[in-house]
Design a protein around this motif. Structure first.
Motif: not given
Length: 182
Positions: A16-20, A44-48, A55-61, A70-75
């Motif tokens: 789950f590298s933040s830079s593919p 952006t998602f990784c930082q969120y 903090p939520v590890p990506l494997p637990h997302c 997505l709701r956060y992005l509405d703002q």
């Protein structure tokens, strides 16, 4: 960090590298616009996820984390979506301003989910466990699409394939998107 859980790597350790890396095929050339946007969206998602408390590890997302994102992005949205009580509800081009909120447009969210779905798998996520590809995300996007189309007075109808569309088009398109190849 116990030795039993050594396979759960942080985003900085490759899984789950933040830079593919892109698998090496595009390393020497400039990434396409799509690839650049996908990388920005993934970062952006990784930082969120890192900014969540705790903090939520990506494997637990899971899909709930994606829905919260997505709701956060509405703002940060730029599309006026009229509320049901608004006098302009259902009008595609209202004659005056109103206090209804700006939201992320359905099309933007749909494209974002497509890029994040691809980035998840490119960064080591399993297709079977992809939180961006769940039924809950599809239902959310469908509901946003329907809600926005009603609020803005824009009917979104599923386009049906017609076998006689290649006849030259006796029907004109209101979108102005017809092309001639002659």
């Amino acid at each position: 960090m116990s030795n039993e859980r050594g396979k759960d790597l942080s985003p900085d350790q490759g899984y789950f590298s933040s830079s593919p890396t892109g698998g090496g095929s595009h390393q020497s050339s400039t990434p396409s616009r799509y690839e650049s946007q996908k990388r920005r969206d993934w970062n952006t998602f990784c930082q969120y996820m890192k900014n969540q408390r705790p903090p939520v590890p990506l494997p637990h997302c899971n899909s709930n984390h994606v829905l919260d994102f997505l709701r956060y992005l509405d703002q940060f949205g730029k599309t006026k979506v009229h509320l049901q009580g608004c006098i302009f509800y259902g009008q595609p081009e209202p004659p005056a301003p109103c206090t209804c909120p700006l939201r992320q447009a359905w099309g933007s969210l749909d494209a974002l989910i497509g890029r994040l779905r691809a980035a998840y798998e490119e960064n080591g996520g399993s297709p079977e466990m992809n939180p961006f590809a769940t039924g809950a995300i599809r239902v959310f996007l469908r509901e946003v699409k329907e809600c926005q189309s009603k609020a803005r007075g824009i009917p979104y109808k599923k386009k049906k394939k017609k076998p006689d569309q290649q006849t030259g088009g006796s029907e004109s398109s209101s979108s102005g998107g017809s092309f001639s190849f002659s």
